[in-house]
Design a protein around this motif. Structure first.
Motif, PDB file in Angstrom:
ATOM      1  N   ASN A  21      36.530  -9.926 112.014  1.00 20.59           N
ATOM      2  CA  ASN A  21      38.349 -10.152 112.559  1.00 20.59           C
ATOM      3  C   ASN A  21      37.961  -8.317 112.603  1.00 20.59           C
ATOM      4  N   HIS A  22      38.068  -8.550 113.551  1.00 25.50           N
ATOM      5  CA  HIS A  22      38.699  -6.413 113.781  1.00 25.50           C
ATOM      6  C   HIS A  22      40.012  -6.547 113.306  1.00 25.50           C
ATOM      7  N   LEU A  23      40.633  -6.110 111.724  1.00 15.56           N
ATOM      8  CA  LEU A  23      41.535  -6.340 111.594  1.00 15.56           C
ATOM      9  C   LEU A  23      42.516  -6.280 112.095  1.00 15.56           C
ATOM     10  N   LEU A  24      43.179  -4.520 112.891  1.00 24.13           N
ATOM     11  CA  LEU A  24      44.261  -4.306 113.220  1.00 24.13           C
ATOM     12  C   LEU A  24      44.302  -4.770 114.416  1.00 24.13           C
ATOM     13  N   ASN A  25      43.257  -4.985 114.999  1.00 21.12           N
ATOM     14  CA  ASN A  25      43.497  -5.864 116.512  1.00 21.12           C
ATOM     15  C   ASN A  25      43.643  -7.251 116.428  1.00 21.12           C
ATOM     16  N   THR A  26      43.290  -8.209 115.540  1.00 20.19           N
ATOM     17  CA  THR A  26      43.906  -9.406 115.189  1.00 20.19           C
ATOM     18  C   THR A  26      44.862  -9.441 114.900  1.00 20.19           C
ATOM     19  N   LEU A  27      45.925  -8.334 114.144  1.00 21.90           N
ATOM     20  CA  LEU A  27      47.410  -8.180 113.684  1.00 21.90           C
ATOM     21  C   LEU A  27      47.688  -8.710 114.675  1.00 21.90           C
ATOM     22  N   LEU A  28      47.570  -7.670 116.007  1.00 16.48           N
ATOM     23  CA  LEU A  28      48.147  -6.607 116.763  1.00 16.48           C
ATOM     24  C   LEU A  28      48.235  -8.075 118.098  1.00 16.48           C
ATOM     25  N   VAL A  29      46.950  -8.791 117.883  1.00 16.02           N
ATOM     26  CA  VAL A  29      47.097  -9.944 119.073  1.00 16.02           C
ATOM     27  C   VAL A  29      48.067 -10.931 118.685  1.00 16.02           C
ATOM     28  N   LYS A  30      47.979 -11.528 117.436  1.00 16.37           N
ATOM     29  CA  LYS A  30      48.487 -12.553 116.816  1.00 16.37           C
ATOM     30  C   LYS A  30      50.140 -12.147 117.110  1.00 16.37           C
ATOM     31  N   LEU A  31      50.728 -10.634 116.879  1.00 18.61           N
ATOM     32  CA  LEU A  31      51.866 -10.096 117.057  1.00 18.61           C
ATOM     33  C   LEU A  31      51.890 -10.425 119.168  1.00 18.61           C
ATOM     34  N   ASN A  32      51.224  -9.973 119.752  1.00 23.96           N
ATOM     35  CA  ASN A  32      51.156 -10.072 121.358  1.00 23.96           C
ATOM     36  C   ASN A  32      51.237 -11.610 121.675  1.00 23.96           C
ATOM     37  N   VAL A  33      50.353 -12.127 121.004  1.00 21.44           N
ATOM     38  CA  VAL A  33      50.320 -13.906 121.332  1.00 21.44           C
ATOM     39  C   VAL A  33      51.828 -14.782 121.110  1.00 21.44           C
ATOM     40  N   GLY A  34      52.460 -14.471 120.253  1.00 21.67           N
ATOM     41  CA  GLY A  34      53.477 -14.603 119.405  1.00 21.67           C
ATOM     42  C   GLY A  34      54.394 -14.520 119.875  1.00 21.67           C
ATOM     43  N   LEU A  35      54.408 -13.493 120.578  1.00 21.60           N
ATOM     44  CA  LEU A  35      55.498 -13.255 122.329  1.00 21.60           C
ATOM     45  C   LEU A  35      55.230 -13.992 123.420  1.00 21.60           C
ATOM     46  N   PHE A  36      54.230 -13.409 123.613  1.00 23.02           N
ATOM     47  CA  PHE A  36      53.895 -13.995 125.020  1.00 23.02           C
ATOM     48  C   PHE A  36      53.139 -14.569 125.179  1.00 23.02           C
ATOM     49  N   GLY A  37      52.688 -15.721 124.516  1.00 22.23           N
ATOM     50  CA  GLY A  37      51.729 -17.338 124.536  1.00 22.23           C
ATOM     51  C   GLY A  37      50.036 -15.925 124.701  1.00 22.23           C
ATOM     52  N   GLU A  38      49.059 -17.729 124.889  1.00 23.97           N
ATOM     53  CA  GLU A  38      47.648 -16.895 124.446  1.00 23.97           C
ATOM     54  C   GLU A  38      47.924 -16.729 126.294  1.00 23.97           C
ATOM     55  N   VAL A  39      47.368 -15.919 127.071  1.00 27.41           N
ATOM     56  CA  VAL A  39      47.234 -15.464 128.563  1.00 27.41           C
ATOM     57  C   VAL A  39      46.475 -14.030 128.118  1.00 27.41           C
ATOM     58  N   GLU A  40      45.517 -14.325 128.689  1.00 26.08           N
ATOM     59  CA  GLU A  40      44.194 -12.368 128.658  1.00 26.08           C
ATOM     60  C   GLU A  40      45.415 -11.504 128.749  1.00 26.08           C
TER      61      GLU A  40
END
Length: 579
Positions: A144-163
């Motif tokens: 769990n690379h904390l900062l990256n995980t939080l930023l990925v979660k933010l992006n996925v919430g905005l744009f969906g689970e796209v690569e």
């Protein structure tokens, strides 16, 4: 009024933290979905968080009450950047750096939507789909690379689970590392050579690879480079803004990757060595030591607060980290050296093996020149990888080459310095004109840039792991009544991409992690074909050697789908033995 605000703001923040420590509710922590296989820790994570808040609050209140103000050391340097001699104007250099950064962005955005690989998918599914509180407060497993995980979660919430959304934070940190490398290189090199260092990093195969890897490594490299620049400047010029910059970037580095502890330890060693040398030279070292202890004390407290919720869980879940060969390779062993050369071959092509020694020799020469001219910078660059290797060797732990990624931007700076020095030596021997010297030096930079760009062709054509191509091939190959066994670690990737292809929930697709399950499926299959898909062949050979041998003897290899991740090829087999 502004001065009054500065005086009382730390006290107000400190008081807020103290009240938070006293009044913080605990029900939310007890409701988190903790791992059932871990023993109950002796101290709850929420208790550690309250302790961290209390200590930070008390420190801030004490600082405010004493009306402490910052005063620079009397022996501080005025300017620590390398003088240029007017070779390249600052405005011209900034335009060139902007162009290099745009190139870096283009190279890292291209093919960003290729298949995610096992670790990216696993982190997204295990951590990114949880709540923010679960990300911060629950230890599921390492990774769990904390900062990256939080930023990925933010992006996925905005744009969906796209690569591209999953990888975008890593891309942006990777791009930002290019100008950061220029900024650090300026501590030792003129503007032109610093631009060359940034250019080599911008086109670096390895840096692009990890900038398109949705993990915390790109952020780790960025904050490692940036914090190195800040600590060297802070030790030399003793400006408050550089000490603050160092503390902030070091804490963000800890939040990005726990490997950054080695970088921070190396920076502490740098400060200690500089203090010892200053004392031997007759300088007063009291202010240096106080600055150093204060900065690293704050980093320690903020790092403790960042991970307080999971510290005890992680201790219980990581009692034997990196002890087996399935988690890495032996430091300085044959596999480790082979991995290093394989990485060089990927980055510059197979021909690099013949030129690896000159490349390393030039880089070593460059580091020697930097050590002679800018001792503080040289120590700060060398200490983290040296400490990393020393700890892993001393504790007999296995290692991965990616643990030494900080060496990538370091290598670019050292190589450029070494090349400039080598050309300068040749110029004195052969009495070259200044025009020949410049042409030779920049021809070397251009050649290395071209090699890196050529190596990117195969990289872009091949995903890190080829799940979608495997799914398409299997769908075209199989017939009604056939069974497809997705073995071992392929489960994570094929559940992610298979659900998009309609595989999930269908009885012809079976997930298996034990050879006994595979055997039972083969025996039960009275007609039709049995296929088996696996990846990470090395792990199977090490953990299940008998089964690996049977795969070679009883199964026919139909196709291998290559991946750029080490051992990331996906192999498709068809059963050909007797049932």
């Amino acid at each position: 009024m502004r001065r009054m605000t500065r005086r009382w703001l730390p006290g107000a923040v400190g008081a807020g933290l103290l009240f938070s420590a006293l009044l913080m509710p605990v029900e939310w922590y007890a409701a988190l979905p903790f791992r059932e296989d871990l023993a109950t820790p002796p101290i709850a994570g929420v208790t550690l968080l309250r302790v961290a808040f209390a200590i930070l609050g008390a420190v801030l209140v004490a600082v405010s009450a004493r009306h402490w103000t910052y005063a620079r050391r009397a022996d501080a340097s005025a300017d620590v950047a390398r003088a240029d001699g007017g070779a390249t104007a600052a405005r011209t250099a900034m335009r060139a750096l902007l162009a290099i950064t745009v190139l870096a962005l283009a190279l890292r955005l291209y093919r960003i939507s290729s298949d995610l690989w096992l670790d990216e998918i696993s982190a997204l599914v295990t951590f990114g789909r949880g709540s923010v509180l679960e990300i911060l407060g629950v230890f599921s497993r390492s990774g769990n690379h904390l900062l990256n995980t939080l930023l990925v979660k933010l992006n996925v919430g905005l744009f969906g689970e796209v690569e591209w959304a999953v990888r975008l934070p890593a891309v942006l940190f990777g791009v930002a590392t290019v100008p950061a490398t220029y900024w650090v290189a300026r501590l030792a090199l003129p503007r032109r050579e610093s631009l060359a260092s940034a250019l080599l990093l911008a086109v670096s195969y390895h840096h692009i690879f990890f900038s398109q890897n949705a993990r915390g490594y790109a952020a780790y490299m960025f904050f490692s480079v940036l914090s190195t620049g800040y600590i060297v400047r802070a030790l030399d010029d003793d400006r408050a803004r550089n000490w603050v910059g160092f503390v902030v970037t070091a804490v963000l580095n800890l939040a990005s990757q726990l490997l950054s502890a080695f970088v921070i330890a190396g920076q502490f060693v740098t400060g200690v060595i500089e203090a010892v040398i200053a004392r031997r030279g007759g300088s007063a070292v009291g202010p240096r030591v106080r600055r150093l202890l204060a900065a690293f004390g704050v980093i320690g407290l903020l790092g403790f607060a960042t991970y307080a919720l999971v510290l005890m869980q992680a201790y219980a879940g990581l009692s034997q980290p990196y002890r087996t060969l399935t988690s890495g390779v032996k430091p300085l062993g044959g596999e480790f050296i082979a991995d290093i050369f394989r990485g060089l071959a990927d980055g510059f092509g197979p021909a690099v093996l013949a030129g690896a020694i000159p490349f390393l020799a030039i880089g070593a020469l460059g580091f020697g020149v930097i050590a002679r001219n800018r001792r503080t910078l040289a120590i700060a660059l060398a200490a983290p990888p040296v400490l990393t290797m020393a700890v892993f060797i001393a504790r007999q732990m296995t290692i991965r080459p990616r643990f030494l990624l900080f060496a990538v931007p370091v290598a670019m700076v050292c190589f450029v310095q070494g090349l400039a020095t080598t050309v300068g030596i040749a110029a004195r021997w052969f009495r070259w004109s200044s025009r020949v010297v410049e042409a030779t030096k920049w021809s070397g930079i251009a050649a290395l840039t071209a090699l890196s760009l050529l190596a990117l062709g195969p990289y872009y054509r091949t995903p890190k792991q080829s799940y979608r191509a495997t799914i398409a091939y299997v769908d075209a190959e199989r017939r009604p009544g056939d069974r497809v066994i997705l073995f071992g670690n392929t489960e994570v990737g094929f559940r992610f991409y298979g659900s998009r292809a309609g595989w999930e929930g269908r009885e012809e697709f079976v997930y298996a992690r034990e050879p006994a399950v595979v055997d039972s499926i083969v025996r039960a299959q009275s007609s039709g074909t049995v296929y088996l898909v696996f990846t990470l062949a090395r792990d199977i050979r090490l953990s299940q050697p008998e089964f690996a041998e049977r795969l070679q003897r009883e199964w026919t290899r139909l196709r291998v789908f290559p991946g750029t991740v080490g051992d990331g090829n996906i192999t498709l087999l068809r059963y050909s033995g007797a049932r």
